[in-house]
Enzyme design. Structure first.
Site, PDB file in Angstrom:
ATOM      1  N   CYS A 175       0.802  -1.222   0.000  1.00 46.34           N
ATOM      2  CA  CYS A 175       0.000   0.000   0.000  1.00 46.34           C
ATOM      3  C   CYS A 175       0.836   1.273   0.000  1.00 46.34           C
ATOM      4  O   CYS A 175       0.279   2.371  -0.075  1.00 46.34           O
ATOM      5  CB  CYS A 175      -0.937  -0.006   1.207  1.00 46.34           C
ATOM      6  SG  CYS A 175      -1.883  -1.532   1.346  1.00 46.34           S
ATOM      7  N   HIS A 315      -2.957   8.031   6.023  1.00 45.45           N
ATOM      8  CA  HIS A 315      -3.147   6.700   5.433  1.00 45.45           C
ATOM      9  C   HIS A 315      -4.593   6.283   5.677  1.00 45.45           C
ATOM     10  O   HIS A 315      -5.247   5.769   4.781  1.00 45.45           O
ATOM     11  CB  HIS A 315      -2.156   5.714   6.038  1.00 45.45           C
ATOM     12  CG  HIS A 315      -2.134   4.391   5.372  1.00 45.45           C
ATOM     13  ND1 HIS A 315      -1.951   4.239   4.016  1.00 45.45           N
ATOM     14  CD2 HIS A 315      -2.272   3.134   5.869  1.00 45.45           C
ATOM     15  CE1 HIS A 315      -1.979   2.953   3.704  1.00 45.45           C
ATOM     16  NE2 HIS A 315      -2.171   2.262   4.808  1.00 45.45           N
ATOM     17  N   GLU A 326      -1.934   5.155  13.713  1.00 40.49           N
ATOM     18  CA  GLU A 326      -1.519   6.341  12.976  1.00 40.49           C
ATOM     19  C   GLU A 326      -1.781   7.604  13.794  1.00 40.49           C
ATOM     20  O   GLU A 326      -0.956   8.524  13.800  1.00 40.49           O
ATOM     21  CB  GLU A 326      -2.248   6.432  11.633  1.00 40.49           C
ATOM     22  CG  GLU A 326      -1.756   7.604  10.786  1.00 40.49           C
ATOM     23  CD  GLU A 326      -2.319   7.619   9.373  1.00 40.49           C
ATOM     24  OE1 GLU A 326      -1.790   8.384   8.539  1.00 40.49           O
ATOM     25  OE2 GLU A 326      -3.286   6.891   9.100  1.00 40.49           O
ATOM     26  N   LYS A 347      -9.454   7.974   1.588  1.00 41.74           N
ATOM     27  CA  LYS A 347     -10.019   6.621   1.471  1.00 41.74           C
ATOM     28  C   LYS A 347     -11.468   6.542   1.950  1.00 41.74           C
ATOM     29  O   LYS A 347     -12.167   5.574   1.646  1.00 41.74           O
ATOM     30  CB  LYS A 347      -9.153   5.628   2.248  1.00 41.74           C
ATOM     31  CG  LYS A 347      -7.757   5.447   1.678  1.00 41.74           C
ATOM     32  CD  LYS A 347      -6.957   4.436   2.500  1.00 41.74           C
ATOM     33  CE  LYS A 347      -5.536   4.253   1.980  1.00 41.74           C
ATOM     34  NZ  LYS A 347      -4.661   5.420   2.247  1.00 41.74           N
ATOM     35  N   HIS A 352      -9.637   1.996  -0.457  1.00 44.22           N
ATOM     36  CA  HIS A 352      -8.182   1.806  -0.389  1.00 44.22           C
ATOM     37  C   HIS A 352      -7.723   1.112  -1.665  1.00 44.22           C
ATOM     38  O   HIS A 352      -7.959  -0.090  -1.852  1.00 44.22           O
ATOM     39  CB  HIS A 352      -7.839   0.970   0.840  1.00 44.22           C
ATOM     40  CG  HIS A 352      -6.375   0.884   1.124  1.00 44.22           C
ATOM     41  ND1 HIS A 352      -5.412   1.439   0.307  1.00 44.22           N
ATOM     42  CD2 HIS A 352      -5.692   0.291   2.148  1.00 44.22           C
ATOM     43  CE1 HIS A 352      -4.217   1.201   0.808  1.00 44.22           C
ATOM     44  NE2 HIS A 352      -4.366   0.510   1.925  1.00 44.22           N
ATOM     45  N   PHE A 411       1.619  -3.370   3.966  1.00 49.77           N
ATOM     46  CA  PHE A 411       1.904  -4.701   4.488  1.00 49.77           C
ATOM     47  C   PHE A 411       3.410  -4.956   4.402  1.00 49.77           C
ATOM     48  O   PHE A 411       4.096  -4.465   3.519  1.00 49.77           O
ATOM     49  CB  PHE A 411       1.186  -5.766   3.669  1.00 49.77           C
ATOM     50  CG  PHE A 411      -0.271  -5.939   4.005  1.00 49.77           C
ATOM     51  CD1 PHE A 411      -0.897  -5.170   4.964  1.00 49.77           C
ATOM     52  CD2 PHE A 411      -1.034  -6.891   3.337  1.00 49.77           C
ATOM     53  CE1 PHE A 411      -2.229  -5.335   5.267  1.00 49.77           C
ATOM     54  CE2 PHE A 411      -2.374  -7.063   3.624  1.00 49.77           C
ATOM     55  CZ  PHE A 411      -2.975  -6.298   4.588  1.00 49.77           C
TER      56      PHE A 411
END
Length: 425
Positions: A175, A315, A326, A347, A352, A411
């Site tokens: 991502c 994010h 976050e 998002k 996403h 990830f």
């Protein structure tokens, strides 16, 4: 370790890099204005999955790209050689080049390169050809199978189109792929390896296997009765992310060249931070260490203090763990300044898009700076004690933005943060 004076000297010897073109293919539309106008209005691009029969999947909705016509950008014969993620990238690149108003001559040759990332690549084409292999045999697999699926073919196809013979590469960092591509392209121009770069991310993961894999991980929202309100970053009732797709491509230029050709400038890229969590294959480090160091690295790279930042495009995935961590990371980096920051998640409206997210969100951050307008975090209804910052809930906000961060975490514990600055001429 260099001291602050040495860091300043190093920065002064580096070339400045600006964003002069933006190309977007998103669930909200094809083109900059369609996506931007929808984001400012708080409109969702999420709905039931139409690309395949998802009736047996736990999650039956996604943020699909709608109305994209590849023939607007690509000859019909050539589309057979490109998975949709490549088609999205080629389309977004053309839109960015057109938006920049640049002569094709300035993109040809070895001073312009291409750097486009993707997290998964041509998964749909892989699925299709695997089915053909099993049902019809190896002789029926497409001769274009490999070049239609390999992740670096997005960069390759764009470079062929514009005869760009400079640095040509692709990031595959889940991502964070799009953000890493933009950051790495920024570095190449900054250090003189190129004068211009076409950079960003692309993804087309809404396939039976792609969605099933994320369902199996319990990563996706299962709010099937209300898809448009399913992505709700930082809201206490969030239950997972919404899978999306598309592409965000930027044209980056060395400042002097951009000025000489009379380019319109969206923003300047001034900082880039990248770190690793070294913690878990999928979950972020519990203390937010990787995110903290990536944000701090971007600030240090630019010589910018936390108090000089007004906005963070987060994010913000809408997963219980990511949003909480976050938030804690932002508070650790910015201290008391965190309460004064505007933080929002794109998002919430486009889902996403994995490897494309960093490219799209860097573009949105640049547009926010250029227009002095912050896109909202949609669907924010129930405050979470663990997420207690100003998330610009549900309504766009006019604001003075000099510096803004764009966060991307992937990830494998890979983190990328871009720092953008308003360009005042």
């Amino acid at each position: 370790m260099p001291n602050s004076r040495e860091q300043q000297t190093q920065r002064h010897n580096l070339r400045r890099v600006v964003i002069t073109g933006v190309g977007l293919v998103t669930p909200l539309g094809t083109g900059l204005s369609e996506t931007w106008d929808a984001l400012i209005s708080g409109r969702s691009g999420v709905g039931p999955i139409t690309k395949f029969d998802a009736s047996r999947h736990a999650t039956r909705f996604a943020a699909e790209v709608k109305g994209f016509d590849p023939l607007r950008f690509i000859d019909r014969k050539e589309t057979r050689k490109m998975d949709p993620f490549i088609q999205y990238a080629v389309g977004a690149a053309q839109l960015a080049v057109e938006d920049a108003g640049i002569s094709p001559d300035l993109l040809a040759g070895d001073r312009c390169g291409v750097y486009v990332g993707s997290g998964i690549g041509g998964i749909g084409t892989i699925e299709e050809n695997h089915k053909i292999l099993l049902e019809k045999g190896p002789d029926r697999v497409s001769p274009f199978f490999l070049i239609a699926t390999i992740i670096n073919e997005a960069s390759g196809q764009i470079s062929i189109r514009y005869k760009s013979k400079g640095p040509n590469s692709a990031t595959v960092t889940a991502c964070a792929s799009g953000a890493h591509a933009v950051g790495d392209a920024f570095r190449l121009i900054q250090r003189g390896s190129a004068d211009r770069m076409i950079a960003g991310g692309a993804e087309a993961p809404i396939t039976p296997l792609g969605v099933a894999g994320f369902c199996a991980m319990k990563a996706l929202s299962e709010r099937n009765d209300d898809p448009a309100r399913a992505s709700r970053p930082f809201d206490k009732t969030r239950d997972g992310f919404v899978i999306g797709e598309g592409s965000g491509i930027l044209l980056l230029e060395e400042l002097g060249g951009a000025i000489r050709r009379g380019a319109s400038i969206y923003a300047e890229i001034v900082g880039y931070g990248m770190t690793g969590d070294a913690f878990h294959p999928a979950a972020p480090a519990e203390d937010g260490d990787g995110a903290v160091r990536a944000m701090q690295a971007a600030l240090d790279d630019a010589g910018v203090l936390p108090a000089e930042v007004q906005y963070i495009n987060a994010h913000g995935t809408s997963t219980p763990l990511n949003d909480k961590i976050e938030t804690a990371a932002i508070k650790k980096v910015f201290g008391p300044q965190a309460a004064k920051l505007a933080v929002s998640s794109t998002k919430s409206m486009i889902g996403h898009s994995l490897g494309a997210a960093g490219g799209i969100e860097a573009a949105v951050t640049a547009l926010s700076i250029k227009n002095q307008m912050i896109t909202p975090t949609a669907n924010y209804e129930v405050p979470d004690p663990d997420c207690d910052l100003d998330y610009v809930p549900n309504k766009a906000r006019a604001a003075e933005i000099v510096h803004a961060l764009s966060n991307s975490f992937g990830f494998g514990g890979t983190n990328a943060v871009l720092l953008l600055r308003r360009f005042d001429g």
